[in-house]
Design an enzyme around this catalytic site. Structure first.
Site, PDB file in Angstrom:
ATOM      1  N   PRO A  11       0.788  -1.229   0.000  1.00  0.00           N
ATOM      2  CA  PRO A  11       0.000   0.000   0.000  1.00  0.00           C
ATOM      3  C   PRO A  11       0.821   1.281   0.000  1.00  0.00           C
ATOM      4  O   PRO A  11       1.863   1.368   0.644  1.00  0.00           O
ATOM      5  CB  PRO A  11      -0.834  -0.106   1.286  1.00  0.00           C
ATOM      6  CG  PRO A  11      -0.144  -1.117   2.120  1.00  0.00           C
ATOM      7  CD  PRO A  11       0.516  -2.064   1.171  1.00  0.00           C
ATOM      8  N   ASN A  12       0.295   2.247  -0.731  1.00  0.00           N
ATOM      9  CA  ASN A  12       0.837   3.614  -0.837  1.00  0.00           C
ATOM     10  C   ASN A  12       2.084   3.721  -1.710  1.00  0.00           C
ATOM     11  O   ASN A  12       2.598   4.817  -1.931  1.00  0.00           O
ATOM     12  CB  ASN A  12       1.120   4.207   0.555  1.00  0.00           C
ATOM     13  CG  ASN A  12      -0.126   4.263   1.408  1.00  0.00           C
ATOM     14  OD1 ASN A  12      -1.128   4.814   0.985  1.00  0.00           O
ATOM     15  ND2 ASN A  12      -0.096   3.666   2.584  1.00  0.00           N
ATOM     16  N   ARG A  19       5.372  10.802  -2.743  1.00  0.00           N
ATOM     17  CA  ARG A  19       5.122  10.443  -1.341  1.00  0.00           C
ATOM     18  C   ARG A  19       6.399  10.634  -0.515  1.00  0.00           C
ATOM     19  O   ARG A  19       7.379   9.900  -0.697  1.00  0.00           O
ATOM     20  CB  ARG A  19       4.676   8.985  -1.254  1.00  0.00           C
ATOM     21  CG  ARG A  19       4.456   8.511   0.165  1.00  0.00           C
ATOM     22  CD  ARG A  19       4.234   7.006   0.227  1.00  0.00           C
ATOM     23  NE  ARG A  19       4.138   6.575   1.603  1.00  0.00           N
ATOM     24  CZ  ARG A  19       4.383   5.335   2.022  1.00  0.00           C
ATOM     25  NH1 ARG A  19       4.712   4.395   1.161  1.00  0.00           N
ATOM     26  NH2 ARG A  19       4.294   5.051   3.294  1.00  0.00           N
ATOM     27  N   TYR A  24      11.409   8.454   0.799  1.00  0.00           N
ATOM     28  CA  TYR A  24      11.319   7.390  -0.197  1.00  0.00           C
ATOM     29  C   TYR A  24      11.950   7.743  -1.542  1.00  0.00           C
ATOM     30  O   TYR A  24      11.955   6.917  -2.451  1.00  0.00           O
ATOM     31  CB  TYR A  24       9.844   6.989  -0.390  1.00  0.00           C
ATOM     32  CG  TYR A  24       9.222   6.462   0.891  1.00  0.00           C
ATOM     33  CD1 TYR A  24       9.684   5.276   1.474  1.00  0.00           C
ATOM     34  CD2 TYR A  24       8.210   7.156   1.553  1.00  0.00           C
ATOM     35  CE1 TYR A  24       9.143   4.792   2.655  1.00  0.00           C
ATOM     36  CE2 TYR A  24       7.652   6.683   2.743  1.00  0.00           C
ATOM     37  CZ  TYR A  24       8.136   5.504   3.280  1.00  0.00           C
ATOM     38  OH  TYR A  24       7.604   5.032   4.462  1.00  0.00           O
ATOM     39  N   ASN A  75       7.889  -5.899  -1.068  1.00  0.00           N
ATOM     40  CA  ASN A  75       7.880  -4.738  -0.175  1.00  0.00           C
ATOM     41  C   ASN A  75       6.466  -4.652   0.393  1.00  0.00           C
ATOM     42  O   ASN A  75       5.560  -4.129  -0.260  1.00  0.00           O
ATOM     43  CB  ASN A  75       8.238  -3.449  -0.906  1.00  0.00           C
ATOM     44  CG  ASN A  75       8.326  -2.267   0.067  1.00  0.00           C
ATOM     45  OD1 ASN A  75       7.874  -2.360   1.211  1.00  0.00           O
ATOM     46  ND2 ASN A  75       8.902  -1.169  -0.378  1.00  0.00           N
ATOM     47  N   ALA A  78       3.300  -0.791   4.757  1.00  0.00           N
ATOM     48  CA  ALA A  78       2.817  -0.752   6.151  1.00  0.00           C
ATOM     49  C   ALA A  78       2.325  -2.118   6.629  1.00  0.00           C
ATOM     50  O   ALA A  78       2.352  -2.396   7.846  1.00  0.00           O
ATOM     51  CB  ALA A  78       1.706   0.288   6.287  1.00  0.00           C
ATOM     52  N   GLU A 102      12.415  -9.881   1.537  1.00  0.00           N
ATOM     53  CA  GLU A 102      11.683  -8.703   2.030  1.00  0.00           C
ATOM     54  C   GLU A 102      12.525  -7.478   1.714  1.00  0.00           C
ATOM     55  O   GLU A 102      13.726  -7.456   2.020  1.00  0.00           O
ATOM     56  CB  GLU A 102      11.479  -8.836   3.547  1.00  0.00           C
ATOM     57  CG  GLU A 102      10.797  -7.625   4.169  1.00  0.00           C
ATOM     58  CD  GLU A 102      10.655  -7.736   5.691  1.00  0.00           C
ATOM     59  OE1 GLU A 102      10.937  -8.817   6.258  1.00  0.00           O
ATOM     60  OE2 GLU A 102      10.281  -6.725   6.305  1.00  0.00           O
ATOM     61  N   HIS A 104      12.743  -3.031   1.561  1.00  0.00           N
ATOM     62  CA  HIS A 104      12.220  -1.714   1.926  1.00  0.00           C
ATOM     63  C   HIS A 104      13.105  -0.652   1.299  1.00  0.00           C
ATOM     64  O   HIS A 104      14.334  -0.792   1.275  1.00  0.00           O
ATOM     65  CB  HIS A 104      12.205  -1.534   3.445  1.00  0.00           C
ATOM     66  CG  HIS A 104      11.338  -2.541   4.135  1.00  0.00           C
ATOM     67  ND1 HIS A 104       9.973  -2.408   4.202  1.00  0.00           N
ATOM     68  CD2 HIS A 104      11.645  -3.703   4.744  1.00  0.00           C
ATOM     69  CE1 HIS A 104       9.468  -3.450   4.831  1.00  0.00           C
ATOM     70  NE2 HIS A 104      10.458  -4.262   5.172  1.00  0.00           N
ATOM     71  N   ARG A 111      13.787   3.915  12.017  1.00  0.00           N
ATOM     72  CA  ARG A 111      12.678   4.884  12.004  1.00  0.00           C
ATOM     73  C   ARG A 111      11.804   4.724  13.259  1.00  0.00           C
ATOM     74  O   ARG A 111      12.293   4.273  14.280  1.00  0.00           O
ATOM     75  CB  ARG A 111      11.896   4.712  10.703  1.00  0.00           C
ATOM     76  CG  ARG A 111      12.760   4.986   9.456  1.00  0.00           C
ATOM     77  CD  ARG A 111      11.972   4.850   8.172  1.00  0.00           C
ATOM     78  NE  ARG A 111      10.865   5.786   8.122  1.00  0.00           N
ATOM     79  CZ  ARG A 111       9.822   5.668   7.280  1.00  0.00           C
ATOM     80  NH1 ARG A 111       9.796   4.656   6.413  1.00  0.00           N
ATOM     81  NH2 ARG A 111       8.848   6.546   7.295  1.00  0.00           N
TER      82      ARG A 111
HETATM   83  C1  DQA Z   1       8.418   0.842   3.512  1.00  0.00           C
HETATM   84  C2  DQA Z   1       8.578   1.105   5.013  1.00  0.00           C
HETATM   85  C3  DQA Z   1       7.242   0.945   5.733  1.00  0.00           C
HETATM   86  O1  DQA Z   1       7.400   1.202   7.125  1.00  0.00           O
HETATM   87  C4  DQA Z   1       6.229   1.936   5.170  1.00  0.00           C
HETATM   88  O2  DQA Z   1       4.967   1.732   5.780  1.00  0.00           O
HETATM   89  C5  DQA Z   1       6.133   1.913   3.691  1.00  0.00           C
HETATM   90  C6  DQA Z   1       7.342   1.735   2.896  1.00  0.00           C
HETATM   91  C7  DQA Z   1       9.725   1.122   2.731  1.00  0.00           C
HETATM   92  O3  DQA Z   1       9.817   0.685   1.603  1.00  0.00           O
HETATM   93  O4  DQA Z   1      10.629   1.791   3.251  1.00  0.00           O
HETATM   94  O5  DQA Z   1       5.070   2.136   3.120  1.00  0.00           O
HETATM   95  O6  DQA Z   1       8.078  -0.514   3.323  1.00  0.00           O
END
Ligand code: DQA
Length: 145
Positions: A11-12, A19, A24, A75, A78, A102, A104, A111
């Protein structure tokens, strides 16, 4: 080892580029997918890049990979921090013999405290975090080795 890899973003992440660019970066999701496709080509893999804001859809894609025997770069965004459904789907995927990386863009360990726990990590073959789009590219390199 599977030569086809499903590259999944949660998501997002469709909003990448605009964003929180200070966290990011400025690369859009389309640009990220182009980089991933080029890297896969360079290391002899094929990829299918997908993004969703929907937990059920992400779980369904992990089941699809499990059935097909594909490795996955994920990825979970959240969902990383609270989706036991996603964590269980990852455990199932790896239990079926696929590998899971996994990834990120940021480094969640550095963080807010709620980002410092991953419900996916227990199943992951490995984790790459903190290198922006490079996290995805390094994950592909690791799978190709
Ligand atoms: C994320 C890190 C997560 O905590 C966050 O909610 C994201 C992006 C990253 O790629 O750094 O949406 O997965």
């Amino acid at each position: 080892m599977s030569s086809h890899v499903l590259v999944l973003s949660g998501p997002n992440l469709a909003a990448l580029g605009t964003r929180e660019p200070e966290v990011y970066g400025s690369t859009t999701l389309a640009q990220l997918h182009d980089q991933v496709t080029a890297e896969a080509d360079a290391v002899g893999l094929t990829v299918d890049c997908r993004q969703t804001d929907d937990e059920a859809e992400l779980v369904g894609w992990l089941h699809e990979a499990a059935r097909a025997g594909w490795d996955v770069v994920l990825n979970p965004a959240a969902f990383t921090h609270y989706s036991y459904a996603l964590g269980d789907a990852c455990a199932h995927l790896v239990g079926c013999g696929s590998r899971l990386v996994e990834v990120h863009l940021s480094n969640p360990a550095a963080r807010e405290s709620f980002r410092q726990h991953s419900v996916v990590a227990r199943s992951a073959t490995g984790t790459v975090a903190g290198f922006g789009p490079g996290s995805y590219l390094l994950a592909l390199r690791a799978l190709a080795r």
